[in-house]
Design a protein around this motif. Structure first.
Motif, PDB file in Angstrom:
ATOM      1  N   LEU A 342       0.943  -1.280   0.003  1.00 38.74           N
ATOM      2  CA  LEU A 342      -0.031   0.143  -0.082  1.00 38.74           C
ATOM      3  C   LEU A 342       0.935   1.264   0.048  1.00 38.74           C
ATOM      4  O   LEU A 342       1.315   1.592   0.873  1.00 38.74           O
ATOM      5  CB  LEU A 342      -0.931   0.125   1.303  1.00 38.74           C
ATOM      6  N   LEU A 343       1.215   1.810  -1.250  1.00 38.56           N
ATOM      7  CA  LEU A 343       2.051   2.986  -1.316  1.00 38.56           C
ATOM      8  C   LEU A 343       1.461   4.096  -1.445  1.00 38.56           C
ATOM      9  O   LEU A 343       0.391   4.167  -2.073  1.00 38.56           O
ATOM     10  CB  LEU A 343       3.017   2.486  -2.617  1.00 38.56           C
ATOM     11  N   ALA A 344       2.102   5.181  -0.777  1.00 34.64           N
ATOM     12  CA  ALA A 344       1.481   6.511  -1.008  1.00 34.64           C
ATOM     13  C   ALA A 344       2.509   7.412  -1.449  1.00 34.64           C
ATOM     14  O   ALA A 344       3.100   8.193  -0.535  1.00 34.64           O
ATOM     15  CB  ALA A 344       0.730   7.076   0.403  1.00 34.64           C
ATOM     16  N   PRO A 345       2.571   7.546  -2.692  1.00 31.24           N
ATOM     17  CA  PRO A 345       3.981   8.421  -3.150  1.00 31.24           C
ATOM     18  C   PRO A 345       3.767   9.841  -2.746  1.00 31.24           C
ATOM     19  O   PRO A 345       4.739  10.603  -2.554  1.00 31.24           O
ATOM     20  CB  PRO A 345       4.062   7.915  -4.964  1.00 31.24           C
ATOM     21  N   GLU A 346       2.366  10.276  -2.701  1.00 26.15           N
ATOM     22  CA  GLU A 346       2.300  11.685  -2.406  1.00 26.15           C
ATOM     23  C   GLU A 346       0.608  11.432  -1.811  1.00 26.15           C
ATOM     24  O   GLU A 346       0.144  10.839  -2.088  1.00 26.15           O
ATOM     25  CB  GLU A 346       2.363  12.502  -3.807  1.00 26.15           C
ATOM     26  N   PRO A 347       0.370  12.611  -0.983  1.00 24.57           N
ATOM     27  CA  PRO A 347      -1.032  12.669  -0.605  1.00 24.57           C
ATOM     28  C   PRO A 347      -2.044  12.787  -1.629  1.00 24.57           C
ATOM     29  O   PRO A 347      -1.997  13.521  -2.371  1.00 24.57           O
ATOM     30  CB  PRO A 347      -1.045  13.741   0.330  1.00 24.57           C
ATOM     31  N   GLY A 348      -2.978  11.791  -1.801  1.00 27.66           N
ATOM     32  CA  GLY A 348      -3.948  11.584  -2.562  1.00 27.66           C
ATOM     33  C   GLY A 348      -3.490  10.656  -3.655  1.00 27.66           C
ATOM     34  O   GLY A 348      -4.370  10.441  -4.682  1.00 27.66           O
ATOM     35  N   LEU A 349      -2.210  10.049  -3.708  1.00 27.51           N
ATOM     36  CA  LEU A 349      -2.014   9.341  -4.995  1.00 27.51           C
ATOM     37  C   LEU A 349      -1.561   7.887  -4.183  1.00 27.51           C
ATOM     38  O   LEU A 349      -0.498   7.870  -3.416  1.00 27.51           O
ATOM     39  CB  LEU A 349      -0.830   9.862  -5.764  1.00 27.51           C
ATOM     40  N   TYR A 350      -2.055   6.748  -4.496  1.00 28.81           N
ATOM     41  CA  TYR A 350      -1.909   5.594  -3.793  1.00 28.81           C
ATOM     42  C   TYR A 350      -1.681   4.449  -4.791  1.00 28.81           C
ATOM     43  O   TYR A 350      -2.214   4.321  -6.033  1.00 28.81           O
ATOM     44  CB  TYR A 350      -3.192   5.080  -3.060  1.00 28.81           C
ATOM     45  N   VAL A 351      -0.814   3.487  -4.618  1.00 26.21           N
ATOM     46  CA  VAL A 351      -0.708   2.313  -5.383  1.00 26.21           C
ATOM     47  C   VAL A 351      -0.777   1.232  -4.415  1.00 26.21           C
ATOM     48  O   VAL A 351      -0.234   0.993  -3.434  1.00 26.21           O
ATOM     49  CB  VAL A 351       0.825   2.350  -5.945  1.00 26.21           C
ATOM     50  N   VAL A 352      -1.716   0.233  -4.996  1.00 29.53           N
ATOM     51  CA  VAL A 352      -2.070  -0.799  -4.234  1.00 29.53           C
ATOM     52  C   VAL A 352      -1.681  -2.318  -5.012  1.00 29.53           C
ATOM     53  O   VAL A 352      -2.392  -2.485  -6.083  1.00 29.53           O
ATOM     54  CB  VAL A 352      -3.553  -0.875  -3.980  1.00 29.53           C
ATOM     55  N   VAL A 353      -0.930  -2.918  -4.542  1.00 30.34           N
ATOM     56  CA  VAL A 353      -0.308  -4.231  -5.344  1.00 30.34           C
ATOM     57  C   VAL A 353      -0.372  -5.562  -4.334  1.00 30.34           C
ATOM     58  O   VAL A 353       0.473  -5.291  -3.518  1.00 30.34           O
ATOM     59  CB  VAL A 353       0.876  -4.168  -5.921  1.00 30.34           C
TER      60      VAL A 353
END
Ligand SMILES: Cc1cc2nc3c(=O)[nH]c(=O)nc-3n(C[C@H](O)[C@H](O)[C@H](O)COP(=O)(O)OP(=O)(O)OC[C@H]3O[C@@H](n4cnc5c(N)ncnc54)[C@H](O)[C@@H]3O)c2cc1C
Length: 405
Positions: A342-353
């Protein structure tokens, strides 16, 4: 151009992870768009067994998310017209050491409501199991099975019709930031963007996945028809599953079992094989699987691997003759020690793998964690800003989250 009103949440990917995020967002009153690069979902989410597995999942977040997801599947399936094909799971222990693993498992919190069953009793309760010469079995009531190739389109359609999720099929997200997602044909404005790219490690989410050392695991799968018309009452697994599924494999007795299986089943272990068999409504069975891991696995399925999988099937289930109806492969990302990123590269942008091949079993729990812990659940595009509402318990831990790259 921007979509007229924008969305609270834009999601890339209409596999089960993207759909579960769409569900979790609409639970909180948010307006959602889903962009799927293909005209329909053809990824891991439709290629899997459809086995929502609780028992055997790794202790901690994965087991908790699996229980939560199983409950959500059970609620959503009838609403979305999805059939539950069967419930429960038999794990048959051929080796005495496998029986020791099952006994150790049954003594943990995760063994609650599971039953250790002597071979004679297992033969009475599940006459389709080959119990002769077995050390024992574990029956878990927690599992359920859906036919994924039907369930995923039905869930998408339910989200569209009942939750007003807007789907953009055949539209890859090419670029994303915290406020928008760009496809070849439009730019969708959003308060939050969630990338759920499945096994596409080199696409839109590549900047945040590139340095994590992820690989792909390729699985071989079969659909068979037993010539004796035998019906499985529940899902089935065997000894090899006890050294693959972390809920068992992390228990101390699993070490001795792994050593023993390295002598008796070296060929199967070399191909990452363990047995899962599940039943479909038309009487056929989905059977697998193998695991070949690489940066990009060789795409050609091997007969010897299918033969080994079928040998395990015939050792475990009372079927002598069967017809192979379909063969296919599937991919999922793997790597790192977490079952899910569960990555949050910046507030409001998420990557879920999901990096452990457990997405059908855990996606609703992952999505609920994401929205409960991280995402601002206040709608800013609806006429009135809707306060968040959440369902069920709101787990606080996101220990599977990785640091941003
Ligand atoms: C053969 C097999 C058997 C399995 N069996 C089980 C099982 O029984 N139980 C279980 O719990 N798990 C199982 N798994 C694992 C489970 O299927 C996966 O963990 C889960 O499906 C992952 O879901 P996903 O949405 O992340 O990925 P996918 O289902 O791969 O979906 C990702 C989607 O994103 C789309 N996409 C990618 N990039 C973009 C982009 N830039 N823009 C728009 N769309 C994009 C893709 O086209 C794809 O449709 C199995 C996996 C395989 C391969």
């Amino acid at each position: 151009m921007y979509a007229r009103d924008g969305f609270d949440v834009v999601i890339a990917g209409a596999g089960i992870v993207g759909l579960a995020c769409a569900w979790a967002a609409t639970e909180r009153g948010l307006r959602v768009a889903v962009c799927e690069r293909d005209p329909r979902c053809v990824g891991a989410s439709v290629r899997n067994f459809g086995l929502v597995t609780v028992t055997g999942q790794r202790a901690g977040d994965t087991w908790r998310r699996a229980r939560y997801s199983r409950d959500i599947w059970a609620i959503l399936a009838p609403q979305a017209g999805i059939s539950i094909e069967h419930t429960g799971l038999w794990v048959l222990a051929r080796e005495a050491l496998a029986w020791e693993v099952l006994q150790a498992f049954a003594a943990t919190e995760m063994g609650t409501h599971c039953a250790l069953v002597e071979p004679q009793e297992a033969a009475r309760r599940a006459p389709w199991l080959r119990t002769a010469g077995c050390a024992g079995a574990l029956y878990s009531p927690h599992e359920l099975r859906i036919e994924s190739r039907q369930a995923i389109p039905l869930l998408s359609e339910w989200l569209r019709q009942v939750r007003a999720v807007q789907f953009f099929w055949g539209e890859p997200v090419l670029e994303a930031d915290a406020r928008s997602a760009r496809t070849p044909w439009r730019r969708l404005a959003a308060q939050q963007v969630i990338l759920c790219p499945g096994a596409d490690l080199t696409g839109v989410a590549a900047p945040w996945l590139r340095d994590l050392g992820l690989q792909l695991s390729q699985l071989q799968m079969l659909r068979v028809r037993p010539r004796n018309g035998l019906r499985l009452g529940s899902a089935v697994m065997g000894d090899l599953s006890l050294v693959r599924y972390r809920g068992y494999a992390d228990l101390p007795p699993a070490r001795a079992l792994a050593t023993r299986l390295a002598q008796t089943d070296a060929d199967s272990l070399a191909h990452g094989i363990h047995l899962i068999a599940v039943q479909s409504a038309d009487g056929s069975w989905v059977v697998g699987d193998s695991h070949h891991q690489d940066a990009m696995p060789w795409p050609f399925a091997r007969q010897e691997v299918d033969d080994l999988i079928l040998r395990h099937l015939q050792r475990t289930v009372a079927v002598d003759s069967l017809q192979v109806l379909e063969r296919w492969t599937g991919l999922y990302p793997t790597g790192g020690d977490a079952d899910c990123l569960l990555l949050a590269p910046e507030p409001g942008l998420y990557v879920v793998v999901v990096t452990s091949g457990t997405g059908a079993s855990t996606a609703f729990g992952i999505a609920d964690d994401l929205f409960s812990d991280r995402i601002a659940t206040t709608s800013c595009v609806s006429d009135t800003c809707a306060p968040s509402s959440s369902i069920g318990p709101a787990p606080s831990s996101t220990s599977a989250a990785s640091p941003q790259p």
